[in-house]
Design an enzyme around this catalytic site. Structure first.
Site: not given
Length: 345
Positions: A82, A112, A189
């Protein structure tokens, strides 16, 4: 008469009993601090900022921003899918501020994760992936990344729970996820979650909005699997049977009656209509303990067994149903890779 003016009561000097206690507290504090400092010094130089979108004088104002971890000296970088999104322009900024263009080798939205390669560089500082199966609740972990654009930020915490499941950007459940209370924010992230040994045991991936101290990381064993598949095929080839589930304990009495050694298994929660599992007669509540001769001690094992080599084959699956062992033949098909989509963030 008691003399209170001497050693019997002197507030100006700590008691002899208090001194060792203070020294012990200091030693414990130093041990904790030294563990975090050691991890930061070993792994910090291998953490990069991942910038996506059009080039601009101030990258914080345009495009996406995340973190990544260099896992080989020739420039292989793990991050989140993402973070990469559908962007075709990706840049990596290291701890010294050096910016390098990068290209996407492959993405796996189901976990992910994405694998990048930095262009034209060699002998980069890098970190090694550890074995996430050795983790224990309460274990010290350190998160390194670029939260809210602040480079090289370090936070520490503990493993709060293991074996969690969260929803990926593709809509599929990511299994065997690590929960931690190490503070994470947007921009963390794709950065590493690191054990005190200096091994990367997770890739930070998600934060629950509105929650405090609840953050998640994809386990390093899952990352290792995805990494090897992308290097070989450009995407993750998987056999598919159309189930979702979770790791669950196998009651001892059921294991004894069934004649299996499993303490854990893969509990099937949902069966996709008209999928291979439904056609084979599997039902919600079945606990998979063996597939194609391989012992299954949880969802993580079930996912790994369903690899490319088992696509199109008829496999024998052993399940516990109402405490009794049943053998069921299932015919997996190939799961098509999910196309890159969505904006980078």
């Amino acid at each position: 008469m008691l003399d209170l003016t001497r050693d019997s009561f002197d507030e100006s000097h700590p008691s002899q009993a208090a001194q060792p206690a203070a020294a012990d507290d200091q030693a414990l504090l130093d041990a904790y601090s030294n563990a975090v400092i050691g991890v930061t010094e070993r792994v910090g130089p291998a953490v990069v900022r991942v910038e996506t979108g059009a080039k601009a004088p101030n990258a914080r104002e345009r495009g996406g921003l995340g973190s990544g971890i260099v896992i080989s000296p020739d420039g292989l970088v793990l991050t989140n899918s993402h973070v990469v999104g559908s962007s075709k322009e990706i840049r990596l900024r290291d701890i010294e501020g050096i910016v390098t263009d990068a290209r996407v080798l492959g993405v796996d939205a189901d976990t992910d994760l994405a694998l990048l390669r930095a262009d034209g560089v060699r002998d980069l500082p890098y970190a090694s992936l550890g074995d996430s199966k050795t983790l224990r609740r309460g274990q010290l972990v350190v998160a390194i990344g670029n939260p809210l654009g602040f480079e090289s930020t370090v936070t520490a915490g503990v493993v709060s729970a293991l074996g969690r499941s969260i929803r990926s950007v593709s809509g599929r459940t990511i299994e065997d996820v690590i929960q931690t209370d190490a503070a994470l924010n947007p921009g963390n992230s794709g950065g590493p979650l690191v054990a005190s040994s200096g091994k990367v045991i997770g890739i930070n991936t998600a934060i629950i909005n509105g929650a405090q101290g609840i953050c998640f990381a994809v386990a390093s064993n899952t990352a290792q699997f995805v990494l090897s598949e992308i290097i070989r095929h450009g995407y993750v080839r998987r056999a598919y049977i159309g189930v979702s589930g979770q790791t669950a304990p196998v009651p001892r009495r059921h294991a004894v009656v069934a004649g299996v050694d499993n303490k854990m298994g893969a509990l099937l929660a949902q069966i996709e209509p008209d999928g291979p599992a439904a056609k084979a007669g599997l039902s919600p509540g079945d606990v998979v303990v063996r597939l194609d001769g391989v012992v299954v001690n949880g969802v993580d094992d079930l996912i790994r067994v369903l690899d490319r080599d088992r696509i199109g084959r008829t496999l024998e699956m052993d399940v516990l149903r109402m405490g009794r062992l049943r053998g069921i033949d299932v015919h997996p098909i190939e799961r098509k890779p999910v196309a890159r989509q969505g904006s980078a963030r």
